[in-house]
Design a protein around this motif. Structure first.
Motif, mmCIF file in Angstrom:
data_model
loop_
_atom_site.group_PDB
_atom_site.id
_atom_site.type_symbol
_atom_site.label_atom_id
_atom_site.label_comp_id
_atom_site.label_asym_id
_atom_site.label_seq_id
_atom_site.Cartn_x
_atom_site.Cartn_y
_atom_site.Cartn_z
ATOM 1 N N LEU A 273 13.827 0.965 34.746
ATOM 2 C CA LEU A 273 14.494 2.049 34.020
ATOM 3 C C LEU A 273 15.720 2.531 34.778
ATOM 4 O O LEU A 273 15.635 2.873 35.956
ATOM 5 C CB LEU A 273 13.543 3.213 33.802
ATOM 6 C CG LEU A 273 12.527 3.035 32.680
ATOM 7 C CD1 LEU A 273 11.531 4.173 32.693
ATOM 8 C CD2 LEU A 273 13.205 2.909 31.328
ATOM 9 N N LEU A 274 16.848 2.527 34.089
ATOM 10 C CA LEU A 274 18.097 3.035 34.654
ATOM 11 C C LEU A 274 18.378 4.399 34.039
ATOM 12 O O LEU A 274 18.495 4.529 32.816
ATOM 13 C CB LEU A 274 19.256 2.087 34.357
ATOM 14 C CG LEU A 274 19.151 0.669 34.913
ATOM 15 C CD1 LEU A 274 20.320 -0.186 34.430
ATOM 16 C CD2 LEU A 274 19.069 0.684 36.417
ATOM 17 N N LEU A 275 18.493 5.395 34.878
ATOM 18 C CA LEU A 275 18.864 6.733 34.422
ATOM 19 C C LEU A 275 20.350 6.746 34.090
ATOM 20 O O LEU A 275 21.097 5.848 34.511
ATOM 21 C CB LEU A 275 18.543 7.757 35.499
ATOM 22 C CG LEU A 275 17.066 7.899 35.861
ATOM 23 C CD1 LEU A 275 16.904 8.832 37.065
ATOM 24 C CD2 LEU A 275 16.265 8.380 34.673
ATOM 25 N N GLU B 280 23.277 5.078 36.273
ATOM 26 C CA GLU B 280 22.790 4.037 37.189
ATOM 27 C C GLU B 280 23.183 2.663 36.678
ATOM 28 O O GLU B 280 23.488 2.474 35.505
ATOM 29 C CB GLU B 280 21.276 4.140 37.358
ATOM 30 C CG GLU B 280 20.848 5.369 38.116
ATOM 31 C CD GLU B 280 19.353 5.429 38.383
ATOM 32 O OE1 GLU B 280 18.984 6.028 39.405
ATOM 33 O OE2 GLU B 280 18.555 4.893 37.580
ATOM 34 N N ASN C 4 19.486 9.031 27.459
ATOM 35 C CA ASN C 4 18.366 8.085 27.507
ATOM 36 C C ASN C 4 18.378 7.247 28.776
ATOM 37 O O ASN C 4 19.435 6.959 29.329
ATOM 38 C CB ASN C 4 18.435 7.101 26.320
ATOM 39 C CG ASN C 4 17.970 7.693 25.027
ATOM 40 O OD1 ASN C 4 16.833 8.131 24.913
ATOM 41 N ND2 ASN C 4 18.847 7.712 24.043
ATOM 42 N N SER C 5 17.196 6.823 29.172
ATOM 43 C CA SER C 5 17.052 5.785 30.188
ATOM 44 C C SER C 5 16.949 4.455 29.455
ATOM 45 O O SER C 5 16.430 4.396 28.339
ATOM 46 C CB SER C 5 15.792 6.013 31.022
ATOM 47 O OG SER C 5 15.908 7.198 31.759
ATOM 48 N N HIS C 6 17.444 3.386 30.088
ATOM 49 C CA HIS C 6 17.432 2.061 29.469
ATOM 50 C C HIS C 6 17.050 1.017 30.510
ATOM 51 O O HIS C 6 17.158 1.263 31.713
ATOM 52 C CB HIS C 6 18.818 1.708 28.912
ATOM 53 C CG HIS C 6 19.274 2.599 27.808
ATOM 54 N ND1 HIS C 6 18.712 2.579 26.558
ATOM 55 C CD2 HIS C 6 20.238 3.556 27.764
ATOM 56 C CE1 HIS C 6 19.317 3.471 25.782
ATOM 57 N NE2 HIS C 6 20.248 4.080 26.503
ATOM 58 N N THR C 7 16.646 -0.174 30.015
ATOM 59 C CA THR C 7 16.467 -1.326 30.889
ATOM 60 C C THR C 7 17.307 -2.476 30.352
ATOM 61 O O THR C 7 17.689 -2.496 29.180
ATOM 62 C CB THR C 7 14.995 -1.819 30.950
ATOM 63 O OG1 THR C 7 14.645 -2.465 29.713
ATOM 64 C CG2 THR C 7 14.027 -0.696 31.266
ATOM 65 N N CYS D 273 16.206 -3.868 25.824
ATOM 66 C CA CYS D 273 15.862 -2.623 26.503
ATOM 67 C C CYS D 273 14.398 -2.348 26.164
ATOM 68 O O CYS D 273 14.055 -2.234 24.981
ATOM 69 C CB CYS D 273 16.759 -1.495 26.019
ATOM 70 S SG CYS D 273 16.270 0.123 26.649
ATOM 71 N N ASN E 44 24.303 2.236 32.635
ATOM 72 C CA ASN E 44 23.812 3.146 31.618
ATOM 73 C C ASN E 44 24.827 4.270 31.413
ATOM 74 O O ASN E 44 24.967 5.147 32.253
ATOM 75 C CB ASN E 44 22.449 3.725 32.013
ATOM 76 C CG ASN E 44 21.883 4.617 30.927
ATOM 77 O OD1 ASN E 44 22.513 4.882 29.912
ATOM 78 N ND2 ASN E 44 20.670 5.093 31.141
#
Length: 180
Positions: free
Chosen positions: A98-100, A103, A69-72, A119, A64
């Motif tokens: 969720l990846l900060l 991460e 934003n956080s993403h998946t 995502c 990320n």
């Protein structure tokens, strides 16, 4: 043309993926990079590359790089949020959670075919990617892209790069307007 470090790393990952694919085997080299990005104000989000060709056994690292934003990175599969299956039969579904910002998450893909992912919080904005493992006609089978749109948003369906472009180029960048 000036190349920044991130672009060199992304293009290098794409080239490595193409080399591994042409060799017909996974490399023991570093994982291939797929970045999660967004515009400064957060009105646009995307994966870089949006499409990637790899050999079976390749490891993909999702990072990320979006500071806002956080993403998946989540495969389409009924086992995850009851979504339509858009990975080959026999492939294990996966979800990064969720990846900060900063991460990362790694996954190794072994089943040949088309693996579509998204995502979770940004699917409606078209934040999807497609990873093509192996090539059609490969020993062990190869399963093409899903043909059923299921409940996918139009923005997501429109954002998947064509399989033939991914195979020809090794990596496909996001559409214009989304800066890699």
């Amino acid at each position: 043309m000036t190349m920044n470090r991130r672009r060199v790393m992304t293009q290098g990952a794409a080239l490595l993926g193409a080399v591994c694919l042409r060799a017909g085997r996974a490399s023991t080299a570093a994982p291939l990079l797929v970045e999660m990005k967004g515009s400064p104000r957060g009105e646009a989000v995307w994966f870089v590359p949006a499409g990637l060709a790899v050999a079976p056994g390749a490891t993909i690292r999702f990072v990320n790089r979006d500071p806002g934003n956080s993403h998946t990175a989540t495969t389409y599969h009924p086992a995850i949020l009851d979504r339509p299956q858009r990975i080959p039969d026999g492939a294990q579904p996966w979800d990064s959670g969720l990846l900060l910002p900063g991460e990362e998450y790694e996954v190794t893909l072994t089943v040949p075919g088309v693996h579509d992912l998204y995502c979770q919080p940004h699917e409606h904005a078209g934040m999807v990617a497609r990873i093509v493992v192996g090539r059609p006609g490969q020993v062990g089978g190869w399963q093409g892209p899903a043909t059923d749109a299921g409940d996918l948003p139009r923005a997501a369906l429109a954002a998947f790069p064509p399989v033939d472009a991914i195979l020809a180029q090794g990596a496909v960048m996001p559409p214009q307007g989304k800066t890699p």
